[in-house]
Design a protein around this motif. Structure first.
Motif: not given
Length: 178
Positions: A14-15, A20, A18, A22-23, A27-28
């Protein structure tokens, strides 16, 4: 895979894709199928999670760097340095995408996770190799090759098929073979 490792894997994906900033940790947690509290228990906060990812990534690429640092033959040092972007991205592409994203997003992290910190021994080894081979200006040659390889690294991150990169790597290496 245990929950902590799964959180690290999902957060890295994700990082790097998207960004860092924006995550969110929520979500994680959702993607990792864990509670957000578990993330905080393992990593204290989002920055702690990022720090763990960066430390693991650096540890994973260190063996690649060591093959250059431990090489005795000057010409082989140069050829191995040229292969580094390909080898590292082949094994740790998401980590390098994250490196690029971090540098462009957050000046604090840019300083904390500066890739130059752990590339310094490789840079010095390459400079010594150019000196040993009697290049006219070893320092400038080292800077030049690092600049070329930085561009190659950015290109490799974007490539879907890394096998295509072997042609350019072989071409760059041909410039330094006796």
């Amino acid at each position: 895979m245990n929950k902590k490792d799964n959180i690290l894997k999902i957060a890295l994906e994700l990082f790097s894709n998207q960004g860092y900033e924006n995550t969110s940790t929520s979500l994680i947690a959702k993607k990792a199928a864990v509670s957000e509290g578990l993330i905080f228990r393992h990593f204290t906060n989002k920055e702690g999670l990022l720090t763990e990812i960066m430390n693991e990534g650096i540890a994973k690429i260190q063996p690649f760097l060591n093959t250059v640092i431990n090489e005795k033959d000057a010409e082989k040092v140069i050829l191995k340095v040229i292969e580094l972007p390909y080898k590292i991205i082949l094994s740790e592409k998401e980590f390098w995408k994250l490196q690029i994203n971090i540098k462009s997003q957050n000046s604090k992290f840019k300083k904390d996770f500066d890739t130059n910190k752990y590339l310094i021994p490789v840079y010095l080894k390459l400079n010594q190799a150019f000196s040993d081979l009697k290049f006219e200006n070893p320092e400038l040659e080292t800077q030049y090759l690092f600049t070329v390889l930085n561009g190659l690294t950015l290109s490799l991150i974007e490539l879907e098929n890394l096998n295509d990169a072997k042609v350019i790597i072989n071409y760059i290496q041909s410039k330094y073979k006796k």
